[in-house]
Design an enzyme around this catalytic site. Sequence first.
Site, PDB file in Angstrom:
ATOM      1  N   CYS A  63       5.565   4.561  15.725  1.00 56.53           N
ATOM      2  CA  CYS A  63       5.191   4.334  14.097  1.00 56.53           C
ATOM      3  C   CYS A  63       4.971   5.792  13.819  1.00 56.53           C
ATOM      4  O   CYS A  63       3.809   6.226  14.209  1.00 56.53           O
ATOM      5  CB  CYS A  63       4.054   3.295  14.219  1.00 56.53           C
ATOM      6  SG  CYS A  63       3.571   3.072  12.474  1.00 56.53           S
ATOM      7  N   CYS A 106      -1.328   8.832   0.831  1.00 58.61           N
ATOM      8  CA  CYS A 106      -0.312   8.015  -0.076  1.00 58.61           C
ATOM      9  C   CYS A 106      -0.906   7.815  -1.221  1.00 58.61           C
ATOM     10  O   CYS A 106      -2.013   7.637  -1.797  1.00 58.61           O
ATOM     11  CB  CYS A 106      -0.058   6.587   0.599  1.00 58.61           C
ATOM     12  SG  CYS A 106       1.215   5.735  -0.286  1.00 58.61           S
ATOM     13  N   CYS A 144      -2.263   0.907  -2.593  1.00 62.33           N
ATOM     14  CA  CYS A 144      -2.044  -0.551  -2.536  1.00 62.33           C
ATOM     15  C   CYS A 144      -3.459  -1.124  -2.373  1.00 62.33           C
ATOM     16  O   CYS A 144      -4.152  -0.626  -1.351  1.00 62.33           O
ATOM     17  CB  CYS A 144      -0.992  -0.950  -1.599  1.00 62.33           C
ATOM     18  SG  CYS A 144       0.366  -0.344  -1.947  1.00 62.33           S
ATOM     19  N   CYS A 190      -4.791  -1.324   1.575  1.00 64.28           N
ATOM     20  CA  CYS A 190      -4.417  -0.519   2.600  1.00 64.28           C
ATOM     21  C   CYS A 190      -5.442   0.608   2.723  1.00 64.28           C
ATOM     22  O   CYS A 190      -5.706   1.381   1.542  1.00 64.28           O
ATOM     23  CB  CYS A 190      -3.109   0.125   2.279  1.00 64.28           C
ATOM     24  SG  CYS A 190      -2.417   1.378   3.332  1.00 64.28           S
ATOM     25  N   GLY A 240       1.827   6.814   4.441  1.00 63.63           N
ATOM     26  CA  GLY A 240       2.565   7.525   3.296  1.00 63.63           C
ATOM     27  C   GLY A 240       3.870   6.625   2.915  1.00 63.63           C
ATOM     28  O   GLY A 240       4.266   5.637   3.534  1.00 63.63           O
ATOM     29  N   GLU A 241       4.449   6.812   1.753  1.00 60.91           N
ATOM     30  CA  GLU A 241       5.547   5.936   1.349  1.00 60.91           C
ATOM     31  C   GLU A 241       6.815   6.811   1.442  1.00 60.91           C
ATOM     32  O   GLU A 241       7.221   7.668   0.819  1.00 60.91           O
ATOM     33  CB  GLU A 241       5.456   5.668  -0.186  1.00 60.91           C
ATOM     34  CG  GLU A 241       6.564   5.156  -0.768  1.00 60.91           C
ATOM     35  CD  GLU A 241       7.300   3.969  -0.106  1.00 60.91           C
ATOM     36  OE1 GLU A 241       6.613   3.005   0.197  1.00 60.91           O
ATOM     37  OE2 GLU A 241       8.640   4.172   0.067  1.00 60.91           O
ATOM     38  N   SER A 272      10.362   1.937   5.845  1.00 58.51           N
ATOM     39  CA  SER A 272       9.353   0.654   5.382  1.00 58.51           C
ATOM     40  C   SER A 272       9.170   1.107   3.926  1.00 58.51           C
ATOM     41  O   SER A 272       8.635   2.263   3.669  1.00 58.51           O
ATOM     42  CB  SER A 272       8.363   0.369   5.946  1.00 58.51           C
ATOM     43  OG  SER A 272       7.434  -0.487   5.336  1.00 58.51           O
ATOM     44  N   SER A 315       8.055  -3.974   1.901  1.00 59.99           N
ATOM     45  CA  SER A 315       6.884  -4.362   2.082  1.00 59.99           C
ATOM     46  C   SER A 315       6.566  -5.236   0.496  1.00 59.99           C
ATOM     47  O   SER A 315       6.318  -4.880  -0.435  1.00 59.99           O
ATOM     48  CB  SER A 315       5.712  -3.340   1.830  1.00 59.99           C
ATOM     49  OG  SER A 315       5.758  -2.759   3.373  1.00 59.99           O
ATOM     50  N   LEU A 316       6.892  -6.727   0.756  1.00 55.89           N
ATOM     51  CA  LEU A 316       6.842  -7.445  -0.603  1.00 55.89           C
ATOM     52  C   LEU A 316       5.363  -7.973  -0.751  1.00 55.89           C
ATOM     53  O   LEU A 316       5.037  -7.810  -1.897  1.00 55.89           O
ATOM     54  CB  LEU A 316       7.793  -8.612  -0.393  1.00 55.89           C
ATOM     55  CG  LEU A 316       8.140  -9.346  -1.684  1.00 55.89           C
ATOM     56  CD1 LEU A 316       9.013  -8.513  -2.579  1.00 55.89           C
ATOM     57  CD2 LEU A 316       8.785 -10.763  -1.236  1.00 55.89           C
ATOM     58  N   HIS A 317       4.914  -8.816   0.124  1.00 60.56           N
ATOM     59  CA  HIS A 317       3.523  -9.403   0.114  1.00 60.56           C
ATOM     60  C   HIS A 317       3.208 -10.023  -1.225  1.00 60.56           C
ATOM     61  O   HIS A 317       2.292 -10.819  -1.134  1.00 60.56           O
ATOM     62  CB  HIS A 317       2.538  -8.133  -0.006  1.00 60.56           C
ATOM     63  CG  HIS A 317       2.587  -6.963   1.060  1.00 60.56           C
ATOM     64  ND1 HIS A 317       3.293  -7.153   2.051  1.00 60.56           N
ATOM     65  CD2 HIS A 317       2.257  -5.698   0.874  1.00 60.56           C
ATOM     66  CE1 HIS A 317       3.463  -6.094   2.733  1.00 60.56           C
ATOM     67  NE2 HIS A 317       2.737  -5.169   2.063  1.00 60.56           N
ATOM     68  N   ASN A 362      -5.034  -6.630   8.897  1.00 57.53           N
ATOM     69  CA  ASN A 362      -6.074  -5.947   9.596  1.00 57.53           C
ATOM     70  C   ASN A 362      -7.056  -5.424   8.677  1.00 57.53           C
ATOM     71  O   ASN A 362      -6.837  -5.047   7.999  1.00 57.53           O
ATOM     72  CB  ASN A 362      -5.242  -4.796  10.253  1.00 57.53           C
ATOM     73  CG  ASN A 362      -4.038  -4.996  11.263  1.00 57.53           C
ATOM     74  OD1 ASN A 362      -4.322  -6.078  12.088  1.00 57.53           O
ATOM     75  ND2 ASN A 362      -2.868  -4.787  10.938  1.00 57.53           N
ATOM     76  N   CYS A 399      -1.291  -1.319  11.496  1.00 56.37           N
ATOM     77  CA  CYS A 399      -0.704  -1.049   9.934  1.00 56.37           C
ATOM     78  C   CYS A 399      -1.942  -1.357   9.300  1.00 56.37           C
ATOM     79  O   CYS A 399      -2.746  -2.143   9.089  1.00 56.37           O
ATOM     80  CB  CYS A 399       0.034  -2.330   9.557  1.00 56.37           C
ATOM     81  SG  CYS A 399       1.569  -2.368  10.430  1.00 56.37           S
TER      82      CYS A 399
HETATM   83  N1  SAH Z   1       4.217   2.944   2.527  1.00 54.76           N
HETATM   84  C1  SAH Z   1       5.445   2.095   3.205  1.00 54.76           C
HETATM   85  C2  SAH Z   1       5.119   2.452   4.801  1.00 54.76           C
HETATM   86  C3  SAH Z   1       3.643   2.493   5.427  1.00 54.76           C
HETATM   87  S1  SAH Z   1       2.645   1.086   5.441  1.00 54.76           S
HETATM   88  C4  SAH Z   1       5.106   0.589   3.038  1.00 54.76           C
HETATM   89  O1  SAH Z   1       4.056   0.296   2.467  1.00 54.76           O
HETATM   90  O2  SAH Z   1       5.867  -0.096   3.217  1.00 54.76           O
HETATM   91  C5  SAH Z   1       3.374   0.047   6.483  1.00 54.76           C
HETATM   92  C6  SAH Z   1       3.016  -1.576   6.285  1.00 54.76           C
HETATM   93  O3  SAH Z   1       1.691  -1.843   6.904  1.00 54.76           O
HETATM   94  C7  SAH Z   1       3.477  -2.039   5.119  1.00 54.76           C
HETATM   95  O4  SAH Z   1       3.948  -3.209   5.206  1.00 54.76           O
HETATM   96  C8  SAH Z   1       2.086  -2.067   4.531  1.00 54.76           C
HETATM   97  O5  SAH Z   1       2.117  -3.113   3.407  1.00 54.76           O
HETATM   98  C9  SAH Z   1       1.172  -2.785   5.851  1.00 54.76           C
HETATM   99  N2  SAH Z   1      -0.474  -2.595   5.665  1.00 54.76           N
HETATM  100  C10 SAH Z   1      -0.934  -1.837   4.857  1.00 54.76           C
HETATM  101  N3  SAH Z   1      -2.258  -2.082   5.073  1.00 54.76           N
HETATM  102  C11 SAH Z   1      -2.429  -3.124   5.991  1.00 54.76           C
HETATM  103  C12 SAH Z   1      -3.388  -3.907   6.625  1.00 54.76           C
HETATM  104  N4  SAH Z   1      -4.678  -3.585   6.308  1.00 54.76           N
HETATM  105  N5  SAH Z   1      -3.072  -4.751   7.620  1.00 54.76           N
HETATM  106  C13 SAH Z   1      -1.632  -5.098   8.032  1.00 54.76           C
HETATM  107  N6  SAH Z   1      -0.826  -4.327   7.358  1.00 54.76           N
HETATM  108  C14 SAH Z   1      -0.923  -3.537   6.398  1.00 54.76           C
HETATM  109 FE1  SF4 Z   2       0.883   3.622   0.460  1.00 56.75          FE
HETATM  110 FE2  SF4 Z   2       2.177   1.780   2.158  1.00 56.75          FE
HETATM  111 FE3  SF4 Z   2      -0.457   2.041   2.079  1.00 56.75          FE
HETATM  112 FE4  SF4 Z   2       0.809   0.785  -0.050  1.00 56.75          FE
HETATM  113  S1  SF4 Z   2       0.845   0.072   1.644  1.00 56.75           S
HETATM  114  S2  SF4 Z   2      -0.713   2.595   0.018  1.00 56.75           S
HETATM  115  S3  SF4 Z   2       2.900   2.199  -0.017  1.00 56.75           S
HETATM  116  S4  SF4 Z   2       1.065   3.620   2.960  1.00 56.75           S
END
Ligand code: SAH
Ligand code: SF4
Length: 347
Positions: A108, A115, A119, A122, A166-167, A198, A221-223, A297, A338
């Site tokens: 990973c 980033c 979000c 995160c 990062g994105e 992702s 990453s829809l959520h 998490n 994650c």
């Molecule tokens: N920026 C990209 C890739 C990195 S994040 C993205 O957001 O898709 C990878 C994944 O981890 C994403 O699906 C994100 O939503 C998820 N993620 C972020 N914070 C999390 C957390 N605290 N617990 C579980 N998944 C999380």
């Molecule tokens: Fe950046 Fe992905 Fe975290 Fe959102 S979930 S802040 S896009 S790393």
Amino acid sequence: MTNKKKKDIRSYDLPRLTDYFSTIGAKPFHAKQLYNWLWVKGCSSFDAMTNLSTEVRQILNKQFSIEKAIPYQTVSSKDGTIKVQFRFHDEVMAEGVLIPSGKRMTACISSQAGCALGCKFCATGDLGFIRNLSNAEIIDQVHHLNALAEKHYEHHLTNIVFMGMGEPLLNYDAVVEAVNIITDPSIIGMSPKRITISTVGITQAIEKLADDLPTVKLAISLHSADNDLRNYLIPVNKKYDLHQLTEALQRYHRKTGNRISIEYLLLNNINDTRNDAELLTEWTKSFPVKINLIPYNPVPGKNFTTSSNIDDFKSRLENKNLVVNVRVSRGNDINAACGQLINRNKK
Ligand code: SAH
Ligand code: SF4
């Protein structure tokens, strides 16, 4: 010490290296040898490139550097996950994680330090944006995690996911270049089908990806399938809203034929209700999907908690004939799961 005035040789692609070699009177096949040392072997020193002449190595040493990422700190989880904090030439850090699971060895990796997208749930988002990683810095993570997989598990990497910091689609060129090197049969040679990018949904980049990397897997990453809730959880949704995302994914699917992975983080009482499951089912009707439900998490200082409704949410989707997986969280004890990557030990 790295001499910052010298250029990192890895910013040269093979044609440029070949041109450069002709200016120093070396043969084109030497450029190819150097290229192999750099990208196939991940070599960090010109002196170790024993099939280049001493003279050529001296010239290279004078004019170039190899700014390899340094594994600054490595921590192992009791579940076998290994997290590496990489330090780059300018002391910026980012993290990569090796996740062993039977014969599957997944790296990973990070595409950016920090980033910009913030979000709500995160930890990486809290860091803000530090900088983009170069294609070489992305590949350094792959080489190092592969070496760890071979050392500890006697198995090379089988999968790569851009789910670290990062994105990736906001560092588009470096990510595409890195994937091209990783998948080039004469370099690392991993199948593009084993690589997942992702994204939260940078729509124009998704469409570009359909042309540039049509066989790489795409995860969204829809959520939430509710635009207002998604605006709250993922602020960049205000710019690329659900409607635009749906259209971009329809075009992506038409071009590539790929099934799209939908990542859905389950947050207690926020996006895990019966209504949320119905909205999600409705939203996924536009293209074939596989849904990964991610238990949250916990991140210190955030008010979100892990959903207590995961089984119910899952069966509501399954009852509509959707393919659903619940992602097993790995490496929580070392903050490697994650969304937990934040360089906690940064000095
Ligand atoms: N920026 C990209 C890739 C990195 S994040 C993205 O957001 O898709 C990878 C994944 O981890 C994403 O699906 C994100 O939503 C998820 N993620 C972020 N914070 C999390 C957390 N605290 N617990 C579980 N998944 C999380
Ligand atoms: Fe950046 Fe992905 Fe975290 Fe959102 S979930 S802040 S896009 S790393």
